[in-house]
Design a protein around this motif. Sequence first.
Motif, PDB file in Angstrom:
ATOM      1  N   ALA A  65       0.841  -1.198   0.000  1.00 35.48           N
ATOM      2  CA  ALA A  65       0.000   0.000   0.000  1.00 35.48           C
ATOM      3  C   ALA A  65       0.880   1.254   0.000  1.00 35.48           C
ATOM      4  CB  ALA A  65      -0.903  -0.003   1.230  1.00 35.48           C
ATOM      5  N   PRO A  66       0.342   2.366  -0.503  1.00 36.06           N
ATOM      6  CA  PRO A  66       1.125   3.608  -0.481  1.00 36.06           C
ATOM      7  C   PRO A  66       1.566   3.967   0.935  1.00 36.06           C
ATOM      8  CG  PRO A  66      -0.821   3.875  -1.841  1.00 36.06           C
ATOM      9  CD  PRO A  66      -0.940   2.531  -1.154  1.00 36.06           C
ATOM     10  N   TYR A  67       2.837   4.299   1.080  1.00 28.99           N
ATOM     11  CA  TYR A  67       3.469   4.702   2.332  1.00 28.99           C
ATOM     12  C   TYR A  67       3.558   3.578   3.365  1.00 28.99           C
ATOM     13  CZ  TYR A  67       2.480   9.091   0.058  1.00 28.99           C
ATOM     14  OH  TYR A  67       2.393  10.087  -0.876  1.00 28.99           O
ATOM     15  N   GLU A  68       3.216   2.356   3.002  1.00 26.68           N
ATOM     16  CA  GLU A  68       3.398   1.216   3.898  1.00 26.68           C
ATOM     17  C   GLU A  68       4.861   0.806   3.855  1.00 26.68           C
ATOM     18  OE1 GLU A  68       1.648  -3.299   4.598  1.00 26.68           O
ATOM     19  OE2 GLU A  68       1.078  -2.173   2.828  1.00 26.68           O
ATOM     20  N   VAL A 112      11.596  -1.045   2.443  1.00 25.61           N
ATOM     21  CA  VAL A 112      10.848  -0.747   1.225  1.00 25.61           C
ATOM     22  C   VAL A 112       9.600   0.035   1.615  1.00 25.61           C
ATOM     23  CG1 VAL A 112       9.702  -1.744  -0.788  1.00 25.61           C
ATOM     24  CG2 VAL A 112      11.663  -2.911   0.215  1.00 25.61           C
ATOM     25  N   THR A 113       9.411   1.196   0.997  1.00 22.89           N
ATOM     26  CA  THR A 113       8.248   2.041   1.271  1.00 22.89           C
ATOM     27  C   THR A 113       7.377   2.089   0.023  1.00 22.89           C
ATOM     28  OG1 THR A 113       9.592   3.399   2.738  1.00 22.89           O
ATOM     29  CG2 THR A 113       7.479   4.312   2.045  1.00 22.89           C
ATOM     30  N   GLY A 114       6.094   1.733   0.169  1.00 29.24           N
ATOM     31  CA  GLY A 114       5.170   1.738  -0.949  1.00 29.24           C
ATOM     32  C   GLY A 114       4.922   3.146  -1.464  1.00 29.24           C
ATOM     33  N   ALA A 115       4.557   3.243  -2.739  1.00 27.48           N
ATOM     34  CA  ALA A 115       4.347   4.540  -3.374  1.00 27.48           C
ATOM     35  C   ALA A 115       2.975   4.592  -4.034  1.00 27.48           C
ATOM     36  CB  ALA A 115       5.434   4.787  -4.413  1.00 27.48           C
ATOM     37  N   ILE A 116       2.525   5.816  -4.292  1.00 27.36           N
ATOM     38  CA  ILE A 116       1.261   5.987  -4.993  1.00 27.36           C
ATOM     39  C   ILE A 116       1.456   5.644  -6.468  1.00 27.36           C
ATOM     40  CG2 ILE A 116       0.339   7.677  -3.379  1.00 27.36           C
ATOM     41  CD1 ILE A 116       1.201   9.871  -5.266  1.00 27.36           C
ATOM     42  N   ARG A 117       0.375   5.469  -7.185  1.00 25.52           N
ATOM     43  CA  ARG A 117       0.413   5.050  -8.587  1.00 25.52           C
ATOM     44  C   ARG A 117       1.271   5.999  -9.420  1.00 25.52           C
ATOM     45  NH1 ARG A 117      -5.122   3.653 -11.214  1.00 25.52           N
ATOM     46  NH2 ARG A 117      -4.807   1.951  -9.762  1.00 25.52           N
ATOM     47  N   GLY A 118       2.130   5.417 -10.237  1.00 18.49           N
ATOM     48  CA  GLY A 118       2.985   6.197 -11.125  1.00 18.49           C
ATOM     49  C   GLY A 118       4.357   6.491 -10.561  1.00 18.49           C
TER      50      GLY A 118
END
Length: 80
Positions: A32-35, A52-58
């Motif tokens: 998920a974003p920012y997870e 590892v930090t999740g990011a928003i789409r794109g």
Amino acid sequence: MRILVSAVVLSCFACLPCSAQTILKSEPLMLAPYEVAFVKDASCPSGKVLKVTGAIRGLHRRKACVAMPGEQASLAAATP
């Protein structure tokens, strides 16, 4: 009645140990974003884990090698 049930549920979550982080054996496919996920792999030197930090789409995920104390982490298997 709803307030009482909500208070009981929230108190159960407050009792959970939140200081320990789980270290995965492989990077998760979905994040998920920012997870944040910690991964033990060969890309980081000994004594460090990959954060590892999740990011928003794109956007790409952010990855960095960080030191993780042994008593603060537990090793777990990643589920694909």
